[in-house]
Design a protein around this motif. Structure first.
Motif, PDB file in Angstrom:
ATOM      1  N   ILE A  72      -1.003   2.774  58.739  1.00 30.72           N
ATOM      2  CA  ILE A  72      -0.705   1.874  59.858  1.00 30.72           C
ATOM      3  C   ILE A  72       0.641   1.198  59.654  1.00 30.72           C
ATOM      4  CG2 ILE A  72      -1.456  -0.172  61.126  1.00 30.72           C
ATOM      5  CD1 ILE A  72      -3.142   2.346  61.599  1.00 30.72           C
ATOM      6  N   ASN A  73       0.946   0.807  58.429  1.00 30.99           N
ATOM      7  CA  ASN A  73       2.222   0.152  58.152  1.00 30.99           C
ATOM      8  C   ASN A  73       3.401   1.087  58.386  1.00 30.99           C
ATOM      9  OD1 ASN A  73       1.447  -2.487  57.484  1.00 30.99           O
ATOM     10  ND2 ASN A  73       0.882  -1.880  55.410  1.00 30.99           N
ATOM     11  N   LYS A  74       3.233   2.350  58.082  1.00 33.36           N
ATOM     12  CA  LYS A  74       4.312   3.318  58.314  1.00 33.36           C
ATOM     13  C   LYS A  74       4.558   3.502  59.812  1.00 33.36           C
ATOM     14  CE  LYS A  74       4.311   5.939  54.022  1.00 33.36           C
ATOM     15  NZ  LYS A  74       4.191   7.255  53.371  1.00 33.36           N
ATOM     16  N   ILE A  75       3.492   3.456  60.577  1.00 30.53           N
ATOM     17  CA  ILE A  75       3.648   3.544  62.032  1.00 30.53           C
ATOM     18  C   ILE A  75       4.415   2.326  62.538  1.00 30.53           C
ATOM     19  CG2 ILE A  75       2.386   3.425  64.219  1.00 30.53           C
ATOM     20  CD1 ILE A  75       0.221   5.165  62.935  1.00 30.53           C
ATOM     21  N   ARG A  76       4.087   1.166  61.998  1.00 30.31           N
ATOM     22  CA  ARG A  76       4.787  -0.052  62.421  1.00 30.31           C
ATOM     23  C   ARG A  76       6.276   0.011  62.072  1.00 30.31           C
ATOM     24  NH1 ARG A  76       0.752  -3.067  59.716  1.00 30.31           N
ATOM     25  NH2 ARG A  76      -0.964  -3.708  61.074  1.00 30.31           N
ATOM     26  N   LEU A  77       6.571   0.441  60.858  1.00 27.64           N
ATOM     27  CA  LEU A  77       7.966   0.456  60.419  1.00 27.64           C
ATOM     28  C   LEU A  77       8.809   1.445  61.217  1.00 27.64           C
ATOM     29  CD1 LEU A  77       7.538   0.193  56.552  1.00 27.64           C
ATOM     30  CD2 LEU A  77       8.618  -1.488  58.048  1.00 27.64           C
ATOM     31  N   SER A  78       8.236   2.576  61.565  1.00 29.03           N
ATOM     32  CA  SER A  78       8.996   3.584  62.300  1.00 29.03           C
ATOM     33  C   SER A  78       9.022   3.301  63.794  1.00 29.03           C
ATOM     34  CB  SER A  78       8.392   4.970  62.080  1.00 29.03           C
ATOM     35  OG  SER A  78       7.132   5.055  62.718  1.00 29.03           O
ATOM     36  N   LYS A  79       8.003   2.483  64.247  1.00 26.00           N
ATOM     37  CA  LYS A  79       7.841   2.209  65.683  1.00 26.00           C
ATOM     38  C   LYS A  79       7.703   3.504  66.478  1.00 26.00           C
ATOM     39  CE  LYS A  79      10.060  -2.321  65.854  1.00 26.00           C
ATOM     40  NZ  LYS A  79      10.047  -2.521  64.390  1.00 26.00           N
ATOM     41  N   ARG A  80       7.197   4.521  65.819  1.00 22.03           N
ATOM     42  CA  ARG A  80       6.975   5.824  66.451  1.00 22.03           C
ATOM     43  C   ARG A  80       5.635   6.371  65.961  1.00 22.03           C
ATOM     44  NH1 ARG A  80      12.074   8.079  68.074  1.00 22.03           N
ATOM     45  NH2 ARG A  80      10.895   9.813  68.960  1.00 22.03           N
ATOM     46  N   LEU A  81       5.008   7.185  66.774  1.00 23.97           N
ATOM     47  CA  LEU A  81       3.803   7.884  66.362  1.00 23.97           C
ATOM     48  C   LEU A  81       4.173   9.323  66.012  1.00 23.97           C
ATOM     49  CD1 LEU A  81       1.211   6.688  69.035  1.00 23.97           C
ATOM     50  CD2 LEU A  81       1.394   5.955  66.661  1.00 23.97           C
ATOM     51  N   PRO A  82       3.754   9.801  64.845  1.00 22.43           N
ATOM     52  CA  PRO A  82       4.071  11.186  64.469  1.00 22.43           C
ATOM     53  C   PRO A  82       3.274  12.175  65.309  1.00 22.43           C
ATOM     54  CG  PRO A  82       2.522  10.262  62.910  1.00 22.43           C
ATOM     55  CD  PRO A  82       2.906   9.132  63.836  1.00 22.43           C
ATOM     56  N   ASN A  83       3.676  13.415  65.244  1.00 24.84           N
ATOM     57  CA  ASN A  83       2.937  14.456  65.954  1.00 24.84           C
ATOM     58  C   ASN A  83       1.508  14.558  65.422  1.00 24.84           C
ATOM     59  OD1 ASN A  83       2.345  17.763  65.935  1.00 24.84           O
ATOM     60  ND2 ASN A  83       3.049  16.910  67.872  1.00 24.84           N
ATOM     61  N   LYS A  84       1.360  14.385  64.128  1.00 27.75           N
ATOM     62  CA  LYS A  84       0.047  14.429  63.492  1.00 27.75           C
ATOM     63  C   LYS A  84      -0.035  13.315  62.454  1.00 27.75           C
ATOM     64  CE  LYS A  84      -0.446  19.482  63.908  1.00 27.75           C
ATOM     65  NZ  LYS A  84      -0.645  20.741  63.146  1.00 27.75           N
ATOM     66  N   LEU A  85      -1.194  12.653  62.392  1.00 28.35           N
ATOM     67  CA  LEU A  85      -1.368  11.610  61.381  1.00 28.35           C
ATOM     68  C   LEU A  85      -1.298  12.194  59.974  1.00 28.35           C
ATOM     69  CD1 LEU A  85      -4.240   9.347  62.792  1.00 28.35           C
ATOM     70  CD2 LEU A  85      -1.804   8.821  62.633  1.00 28.35           C
ATOM     71  N   GLU A  86      -1.660  13.456  59.835  1.00 28.97           N
ATOM     72  CA  GLU A  86      -1.626  14.081  58.514  1.00 28.97           C
ATOM     73  C   GLU A  86      -0.231  14.052  57.898  1.00 28.97           C
ATOM     74  OE1 GLU A  86      -3.153  15.214  61.093  1.00 28.97           O
ATOM     75  OE2 GLU A  86      -5.253  15.494  60.507  1.00 28.97           O
ATOM     76  N   TYR A  87       0.793  14.048  58.750  1.00 28.13           N
ATOM     77  CA  TYR A  87       2.159  14.001  58.218  1.00 28.13           C
ATOM     78  C   TYR A  87       2.393  12.707  57.455  1.00 28.13           C
ATOM     79  CZ  TYR A  87       3.249  17.951  61.291  1.00 28.13           C
ATOM     80  OH  TYR A  87       3.277  19.164  61.913  1.00 28.13           O
ATOM     81  N   LEU A  88       1.748  11.633  57.889  1.00 28.05           N
ATOM     82  CA  LEU A  88       1.866  10.369  57.162  1.00 28.05           C
ATOM     83  C   LEU A  88       1.016  10.402  55.899  1.00 28.05           C
ATOM     84  CD1 LEU A  88       1.729   7.704  60.017  1.00 28.05           C
ATOM     85  CD2 LEU A  88       3.737   8.731  58.957  1.00 28.05           C
TER      86      LEU A  88
END
Length: 381
Positions: free
Chosen positions: A271-287
């Protein structure tokens, strides 16, 4: 040793008569579970609906066994205030059993959104359909909040779809009307007693309790860090704002089809990585692929490393977004660490993502009439 739990699992074909209305209910098949108990699709027969003296089915309901608890109290209170887009109770007392009783709920033919994700849309719903689902569910949540109550378990499992006479309904279940949908449940079982809680042979927390392991930070900290797990503490720490956090989590589940994390630390790091990038990846698995055990534990002290990660790994500036900025803004608003900064339902529904949402006819066309799973495009991030 586990506590012996008597499960309520009557045979298919069993008929119950409501002692007050004399309506008969015939159990047709198992469509889900509620704790240890099965939930049934049932046909019902009214005394005045017959052909040459033979009773004809008037329609279908969902029959659920209710054990004593606060869910009954809160649901009875909820009925005093009309709620839109809400899975209602058709009849409270059909048949008593020990300390509990059977109740009849509105039948939702397609099951829950989570069931639809698990069977047909493994990679998530189309974004325009996510807007429709969330908007319909938020209308129900709005009225629940206006009645002074907190939902506490808002998720894709609590959002149900009914498709009858070419019309589509999307409704939110709450307390007594909530259950785990599975339209492919077995129609018969010989199991009468379960001992102790179900054991899941995996380290990944199940989606059925996502409102616990993915709860808002203030709720999770109160319940687990302080070991205050009693029901009274659970009531006190859950608020309208913690419900809004769960709306954000539900949005992620609708977008990706599932949410997996081996621990709360790994979930927080994601969740923190999503906040920092302010973007949603194509797949959560990438995070998740990039989250190490050390990073998950020390994420709060590694902001610089994470920012560097996004510069090198997720350079999205010139690439096509997997999701619209409008949808990403909804998720980010709901998943704000500070509860006070999360939006109200009114404010959320005023955001462009919902203001431009299509209608239920579009949902019927793209979801209910879809011939198979609809994977999202891989942009190669």
């Amino acid at each position: 040793m586990g506590t012996e739990i008597i499960a309520y699992r009557p045979a298919i074909g069993k008929i119950y008569t409501d002692p007050h209305t004399y309506i008969k209910y015939r159990l047709e098949k198992v469509i889900g579970t509620s704790g240890f108990d099965f939930v049934y699709k049932a046909s019902y027969y009214t005394p005045d609906y017959s052909d040459n003296g033979n009773l004809l089915p008037s329609g279908y309901v969902t029959v659920k066994y209710l054990r004593p608890g606060q869910d009954i109290v809160r649901s009875l209170s909820q009925e005093q205030t009309p709620v839109r887009n809400y899975v209602n109770v058709d009849a409270w007392f059909i048949r008593r059993f020990n300390d509990g009783f059977c109740t009849a709920l509105k039948y939702m033919s397609e099951g829950s959104i989570r069931y639809m994700l698990s069977t047909r849309f493994h990679y998530g719903l189309p974004e325009d359909c996510i807007a429709i689902v969330l908007k319909e569910a938020l209308v129900g949540l709005h009225d629940i909040h206006n009645s002074g109550q907190v939902h506490r378990t808002f998720s894709a499992e609590n959002i149900f779809v009914n498709f009858v006479n070419s019309n589509v309904e999307i409704k939110l279940a709450f307390e007594a009307t909530a259950y785990e949908s599975d339209l492919d449940c077995p129609t018969e079982t010989n199991v009468e007693i379960d001992h102790g809680p179900h054991v899941v042979s995996t380290s990944v927390p199940p989606l059925s309790i996502i409102s616990e392991w993915a709860a808002a930070p203030e709720v999770y900290n109160a319940l687990y860090d302080n070991a205050a797990k009693d029901q009274e503490e659970d009531q006190n720490c859950r608020t309208f704002k913690s419900d809004m956090w769960l709306v954000g989590i539900a949005a992620l589940e609708l977008a990706y089809g599932n949410i997996r994390a081996n621990s709360r630390a790994e979930f927080d790091a994601m969740i923190n990585k999503i906040r920092l990038s302010k973007r949603l990846p194509n797949k959560l698995e990438y995070l998740l692929e990039e989250i190490t055990a050390e990073e998950a534990q020390k994420f709060g002290k590694m902001k610089g490393i994470v920012e560097s990660f996004f510069k090198d790994k997720l350079k999205l500036g010139k690439k096509k977004r997997a999701f619209s900025k409008e949808f990403e803004n909804v998720v980010l608003e709901c998943l704000n660490k500070k509860a006070a900064k999360r939006p109200t339902i009114e404010k959320l529904l005023q955001m462009p993502f919902f203001q431009n949402a299509k209608d239920l006819k579009w949902f019927k066309r793209c979801v209910l009439h879809a011939k198979g799973p609809m994977p999202i495009a891989d942009y190669g991030y």
